[in-house]
Motif scaffolding. Structure first.
Motif, PDB file in Angstrom:
ATOM      1  N   VAL A 311      -0.589 -30.444 -24.951  1.00  0.00           N
ATOM      2  CA  VAL A 311       0.233 -29.663 -24.013  1.00  0.00           C
ATOM      3  C   VAL A 311      -0.285 -28.225 -23.907  1.00  0.00           C
ATOM      4  O   VAL A 311      -0.260 -27.633 -22.812  1.00  0.00           O
ATOM      5  CB  VAL A 311       1.730 -29.689 -24.418  1.00  0.00           C
ATOM      6  CG1 VAL A 311       2.283 -31.096 -24.335  1.00  0.00           C
ATOM      7  CG2 VAL A 311       1.952 -29.089 -25.797  1.00  0.00           C
ATOM      8  N   ASN A 312      -0.763 -27.659 -25.012  1.00  0.00           N
ATOM      9  CA  ASN A 312      -1.334 -26.309 -24.938  1.00  0.00           C
ATOM     10  C   ASN A 312      -2.571 -26.286 -24.049  1.00  0.00           C
ATOM     11  O   ASN A 312      -2.769 -25.361 -23.251  1.00  0.00           O
ATOM     12  CB  ASN A 312      -1.688 -25.809 -26.340  1.00  0.00           C
ATOM     13  CG  ASN A 312      -0.472 -25.383 -27.132  1.00  0.00           C
ATOM     14  OD1 ASN A 312       0.574 -25.085 -26.576  1.00  0.00           O
ATOM     15  ND2 ASN A 312      -0.600 -25.368 -28.445  1.00  0.00           N
ATOM     16  N   THR A 313      -3.421 -27.304 -24.191  1.00  0.00           N
ATOM     17  CA  THR A 313      -4.619 -27.377 -23.363  1.00  0.00           C
ATOM     18  C   THR A 313      -4.268 -27.555 -21.897  1.00  0.00           C
ATOM     19  O   THR A 313      -4.880 -26.950 -21.014  1.00  0.00           O
ATOM     20  CB  THR A 313      -5.523 -28.527 -23.831  1.00  0.00           C
ATOM     21  OG1 THR A 313      -5.805 -28.386 -25.224  1.00  0.00           O
ATOM     22  CG2 THR A 313      -6.829 -28.549 -23.055  1.00  0.00           C
ATOM     23  N   ALA A 314      -3.262 -28.390 -21.629  1.00  0.00           N
ATOM     24  CA  ALA A 314      -2.858 -28.649 -20.245  1.00  0.00           C
ATOM     25  C   ALA A 314      -2.396 -27.384 -19.555  1.00  0.00           C
ATOM     26  O   ALA A 314      -2.761 -27.104 -18.404  1.00  0.00           O
ATOM     27  CB  ALA A 314      -1.758 -29.707 -20.211  1.00  0.00           C
ATOM     28  N   VAL A 315      -1.587 -26.575 -20.231  1.00  0.00           N
ATOM     29  CA  VAL A 315      -1.040 -25.392 -19.579  1.00  0.00           C
ATOM     30  C   VAL A 315      -2.047 -24.241 -19.542  1.00  0.00           C
ATOM     31  O   VAL A 315      -2.126 -23.495 -18.560  1.00  0.00           O
ATOM     32  CB  VAL A 315       0.282 -24.965 -20.258  1.00  0.00           C
ATOM     33  CG1 VAL A 315       0.050 -24.352 -21.634  1.00  0.00           C
ATOM     34  CG2 VAL A 315       1.068 -23.994 -19.391  1.00  0.00           C
ATOM     35  N   LEU A 316      -2.867 -24.100 -20.592  1.00  0.00           N
ATOM     36  CA  LEU A 316      -3.839 -23.014 -20.618  1.00  0.00           C
ATOM     37  C   LEU A 316      -5.078 -23.316 -19.784  1.00  0.00           C
ATOM     38  O   LEU A 316      -5.805 -22.406 -19.396  1.00  0.00           O
ATOM     39  CB  LEU A 316      -4.255 -22.713 -22.059  1.00  0.00           C
ATOM     40  CG  LEU A 316      -3.196 -22.003 -22.904  1.00  0.00           C
ATOM     41  CD1 LEU A 316      -3.608 -21.976 -24.369  1.00  0.00           C
ATOM     42  CD2 LEU A 316      -2.945 -20.587 -22.390  1.00  0.00           C
ATOM     43  N   GLY A 317      -5.317 -24.585 -19.520  1.00  0.00           N
ATOM     44  CA  GLY A 317      -6.466 -24.953 -18.710  1.00  0.00           C
ATOM     45  C   GLY A 317      -6.209 -24.899 -17.221  1.00  0.00           C
ATOM     46  O   GLY A 317      -7.129 -25.084 -16.418  1.00  0.00           O
ATOM     47  N   ASP A 318      -4.965 -24.638 -16.832  1.00  0.00           N
ATOM     48  CA  ASP A 318      -4.633 -24.547 -15.412  1.00  0.00           C
ATOM     49  C   ASP A 318      -5.141 -23.239 -14.815  1.00  0.00           C
ATOM     50  O   ASP A 318      -5.177 -22.213 -15.500  1.00  0.00           O
ATOM     51  CB  ASP A 318      -3.117 -24.614 -15.214  1.00  0.00           C
ATOM     52  CG  ASP A 318      -2.582 -26.028 -15.325  1.00  0.00           C
ATOM     53  OD1 ASP A 318      -3.398 -26.968 -15.322  1.00  0.00           O
ATOM     54  OD2 ASP A 318      -1.351 -26.179 -15.432  1.00  0.00           O
ATOM     55  N   PRO A 319      -5.483 -23.254 -13.519  1.00  0.00           N
ATOM     56  CA  PRO A 319      -5.805 -21.997 -12.839  1.00  0.00           C
ATOM     57  C   PRO A 319      -4.531 -21.212 -12.573  1.00  0.00           C
ATOM     58  O   PRO A 319      -3.428 -21.692 -12.775  1.00  0.00           O
ATOM     59  CB  PRO A 319      -6.454 -22.470 -11.532  1.00  0.00           C
ATOM     60  CG  PRO A 319      -5.830 -23.804 -11.275  1.00  0.00           C
ATOM     61  CD  PRO A 319      -5.617 -24.424 -12.620  1.00  0.00           C
ATOM     62  N   GLY A 320      -4.671 -20.018 -12.107  1.00  0.00           N
ATOM     63  CA  GLY A 320      -3.504 -19.222 -11.775  1.00  0.00           C
ATOM     64  C   GLY A 320      -3.222 -18.144 -12.810  1.00  0.00           C
ATOM     65  O   GLY A 320      -3.823 -18.103 -13.877  1.00  0.00           O
ATOM     66  N   GLY A 321      -2.295 -17.265 -12.474  1.00  0.00           N
ATOM     67  CA  GLY A 321      -1.985 -16.141 -13.338  1.00  0.00           C
ATOM     68  C   GLY A 321      -0.906 -16.454 -14.352  1.00  0.00           C
ATOM     69  O   GLY A 321      -0.293 -17.521 -14.344  1.00  0.00           O
ATOM     70  N   ASN A 322      -0.679 -15.487 -15.219  1.00  0.00           N
ATOM     71  CA  ASN A 322       0.358 -15.531 -16.249  1.00  0.00           C
ATOM     72  C   ASN A 322       0.276 -16.784 -17.112  1.00  0.00           C
ATOM     73  O   ASN A 322       1.282 -17.435 -17.377  1.00  0.00           O
ATOM     74  CB  ASN A 322       1.764 -15.407 -15.635  1.00  0.00           C
ATOM     75  CG  ASN A 322       2.795 -14.954 -16.667  1.00  0.00           C
ATOM     76  OD1 ASN A 322       2.451 -14.521 -17.763  1.00  0.00           O
ATOM     77  ND2 ASN A 322       4.055 -15.071 -16.308  1.00  0.00           N
ATOM     78  N   ARG A 323      -0.930 -17.111 -17.564  1.00  0.00           N
ATOM     79  CA  ARG A 323      -1.070 -18.253 -18.463  1.00  0.00           C
ATOM     80  C   ARG A 323      -0.397 -17.959 -19.799  1.00  0.00           C
ATOM     81  O   ARG A 323       0.107 -18.859 -20.465  1.00  0.00           O
ATOM     82  CB  ARG A 323      -2.538 -18.606 -18.665  1.00  0.00           C
ATOM     83  CG  ARG A 323      -3.159 -19.256 -17.443  1.00  0.00           C
ATOM     84  CD  ARG A 323      -4.523 -19.828 -17.741  1.00  0.00           C
ATOM     85  NE  ARG A 323      -5.492 -18.791 -18.083  1.00  0.00           N
ATOM     86  CZ  ARG A 323      -6.766 -19.043 -18.386  1.00  0.00           C
ATOM     87  NH1 ARG A 323      -7.201 -20.288 -18.435  1.00  0.00           N
ATOM     88  NH2 ARG A 323      -7.604 -18.056 -18.642  1.00  0.00           N
ATOM     89  N   GLY A 324      -0.403 -16.669 -20.210  1.00  0.00           N
ATOM     90  CA  GLY A 324       0.287 -16.310 -21.439  1.00  0.00           C
ATOM     91  C   GLY A 324       1.775 -16.589 -21.338  1.00  0.00           C
ATOM     92  O   GLY A 324       2.390 -17.099 -22.281  1.00  0.00           O
ATOM     93  N   GLY A 325       2.365 -16.272 -20.198  1.00  0.00           N
ATOM     94  CA  GLY A 325       3.775 -16.566 -19.996  1.00  0.00           C
ATOM     95  C   GLY A 325       4.049 -18.048 -19.963  1.00  0.00           C
ATOM     96  O   GLY A 325       5.066 -18.522 -20.488  1.00  0.00           O
ATOM     97  N   ALA A 326       3.141 -18.828 -19.368  1.00  0.00           N
ATOM     98  CA  ALA A 326       3.327 -20.269 -19.271  1.00  0.00           C
ATOM     99  C   ALA A 326       3.279 -20.928 -20.647  1.00  0.00           C
ATOM    100  O   ALA A 326       4.133 -21.749 -20.991  1.00  0.00           O
ATOM    101  CB  ALA A 326       2.267 -20.869 -18.350  1.00  0.00           C
ATOM    102  N   VAL A 327       2.270 -20.564 -21.452  1.00  0.00           N
ATOM    103  CA  VAL A 327       2.180 -21.173 -22.789  1.00  0.00           C
ATOM    104  C   VAL A 327       3.324 -20.682 -23.667  1.00  0.00           C
ATOM    105  O   VAL A 327       3.780 -21.401 -24.563  1.00  0.00           O
ATOM    106  CB  VAL A 327       0.810 -20.887 -23.436  1.00  0.00           C
ATOM    107  CG1 VAL A 327       0.712 -19.458 -23.955  1.00  0.00           C
ATOM    108  CG2 VAL A 327       0.541 -21.877 -24.560  1.00  0.00           C
ATOM    109  N   SER A 328       3.822 -19.489 -23.401  1.00  0.00           N
ATOM    110  CA  SER A 328       4.971 -18.975 -24.135  1.00  0.00           C
ATOM    111  C   SER A 328       6.200 -19.840 -23.873  1.00  0.00           C
ATOM    112  O   SER A 328       6.953 -20.176 -24.791  1.00  0.00           O
ATOM    113  CB  SER A 328       5.237 -17.527 -23.714  1.00  0.00           C
ATOM    114  OG  SER A 328       6.282 -16.961 -24.460  1.00  0.00           O
ATOM    115  N   VAL A 329       6.399 -20.222 -22.620  1.00  0.00           N
ATOM    116  CA  VAL A 329       7.527 -21.086 -22.271  1.00  0.00           C
ATOM    117  C   VAL A 329       7.390 -22.445 -22.949  1.00  0.00           C
ATOM    118  O   VAL A 329       8.360 -22.991 -23.510  1.00  0.00           O
ATOM    119  CB  VAL A 329       7.622 -21.247 -20.744  1.00  0.00           C
ATOM    120  CG1 VAL A 329       8.620 -22.345 -20.369  1.00  0.00           C
ATOM    121  CG2 VAL A 329       8.023 -19.921 -20.096  1.00  0.00           C
ATOM    122  N   VAL A 330       6.189 -23.013 -22.922  1.00  0.00           N
ATOM    123  CA  VAL A 330       5.961 -24.321 -23.539  1.00  0.00           C
ATOM    124  C   VAL A 330       6.209 -24.258 -25.046  1.00  0.00           C
ATOM    125  O   VAL A 330       6.838 -25.154 -25.634  1.00  0.00           O
ATOM    126  CB  VAL A 330       4.531 -24.815 -23.237  1.00  0.00           C
ATOM    127  CG1 VAL A 330       4.187 -26.040 -24.077  1.00  0.00           C
ATOM    128  CG2 VAL A 330       4.396 -25.146 -21.756  1.00  0.00           C
TER     129      VAL A 330
END
Length: 387
Positions: A311-330
């Motif tokens: 799941v960490n790879t899935a969210v951090l490997g996505d394009p787009g901004g605020n990846r830190g915020g996304a992995v934080s939510v996960v």
């Protein structure tokens, strides 16, 4: 010497992954001593675990986004310093109430390191090698969880307060090392990061899988401890050794799980972990052989890494901004699942011990495949996936 100084910040990225689970679990083996020293029962002293993890999970909903706004390097260093200060406060706490307050602040400080370290790794590592890098980070997290009860128990032989002194010293060392030079520039930060950019349907679906993956696997360690005593009559030391097998599996296999993700993709690896993990949880909760249970619990640690690193790879490997915020939510969803598991599953265990294992396993096997999104299409947005 120059080369060593250059490598230290990179190593500190992984060491930071060790500190969070270690700080959360270090009190587990010294709850009777904490209770005796603060005038409460060991059961009441167990709230020091909930205080840490509850605030940790809640704060991670927004910590990644705020860290991106404030600057990763500045935020991580400040969080380490705050962690050190409140760890000393915990070591000096004369009452349980003050200790709980310090533990809550520890969890809040840790929430501003873990997701930002993960985002920093994603910024340093090429996409084709992201899985194995996150696998190593996962191994360090598993190591922290595995050795925390041992270190806490050793400290309690002298005074439980020394465990918090160790935590403070470790946080100060990490603050002094900081992040790699390539991540100290403002170009790695996003002052316009918004929480709503991280709360996309895709991220929330991945977060649900993280919640199930931790709540129905690692979050059931307490339940296995109940069964180990009720069914097999194991002593506390024997129960501790049994539970450690889960973390040892993570240490030994996380790197290989990351390499598997780089080969077959995050979604397939997550599904492999969810389906095999569900079968293993049923085995742990129903088979009458302690040897089989121990082996299944070890393999469940491997299955858990497939889900968590995936799941960490899935969210951090996505394009787009605020990846830190996304992995934080996960990550918030993940630890929220672990914090909720005792509240949800303990009443089921009281009514039917086997069902307490079977029900989470069924939910994991059914909901994880339905929730886990596929990879983003080339040139697409994080919300678009292959069918």
């Amino acid at each position: 010497m120059t080369g060593l100084r250059a490598r230290l910040p990179h190593a500190a990225l992984y060491a930071g992954g060790f500190l969070g689970p270690f700080g959360g679990s270090v009190v587990i083996s010294m709850l009777p001593e904490i209770g005796a020293d603060t005038g409460v029962t060991a059961g009441t002293a167990a709230t020091t675990v909930t205080a840490y993890l509850g605030v940790f999970a809640a704060a991670m909903l927004f910590s990644g986004t705020l860290g991106a706004r404030w600057g990763r390097a500045r935020t991580v260093r400040t969080a380490y310093l705050a962690y050190a200060v409140v760890s000393i406060a915990a070591a000096l706490a004369p009452t349980l109430q003050l200790l709980l307050g310090a533990r809550m602040l520890q969890g809040a400080a840790n929430a501003f390191t873990t997701p930002l370290l993960l985002a920093a790794l994603a910024g340093l590592v090429p996409r084709v090698r992201l899985g194995r890098a996150l696998g190593l980070f996962g191994a360090m997290q598993a190591a922290g969880q595995a050795v925390a009860p041992l270190i806490g128990g050793i400290a309690a032989e002298f005074s439980w307060r020394w465990a918090f002194v160790v935590l403070a010293a470790a946080a100060l060392v990490l603050a002094a090392i900081g992040l790699p030079d390539t991540l100290r520039s403002d170009t790695t930060d996003d002052t316009t990061a918004r929480l709503r950019d991280a709360l996309t349907p895709r991220v929330l679906r991945i977060g649900l899988v993280a919640l199930l993956g931790w709540g129905a696997l690692g979050g059931l360690g307490f339940l296995l401890a109940f069964r180990a005593e009720d069914t097999f009559g194991l002593t506390p030391a024997q129960r501790g050794a049994l539970l450690t097998a889960f973390g040892v599996a993570g240490i030994l296999t996380s790197r290989h799980v990351g390499m598997l993700i780089d080969r077959i993709g995050a979604r397939r690896t997550v599904l492999l972990g969810a389906l095999s993990g569900a079968a293993l949880v049923v085995t742990v909760g129903t088979v009458p052989s302690i040897a089989v249970v121990a082996g299944a619990w070890f393999l469940a640690g491997l299955a858990s890494q497939c889900i968590l690193v995936g799941v960490n790879t899935a969210v951090l490997g996505d394009p787009g901004g605020n990846r830190g915020g996304a992995v934080s939510v996960v990550q918030s969803f993940r630890f929220g699942g672990g914090a909720a598991a005792p509240l949800v599953v303990t009443p089921v265990y009281t009514a039917d011990p086997a069902a307490a294992f079977v029900v989470p396993a069924v939910l994991l096997a059914i909901l994880a495949p339905l929730a886990m999104p596929g990879p983003v299409k080339p040139g697409g947005t994080p919300g678009s996936t292959r069918t």
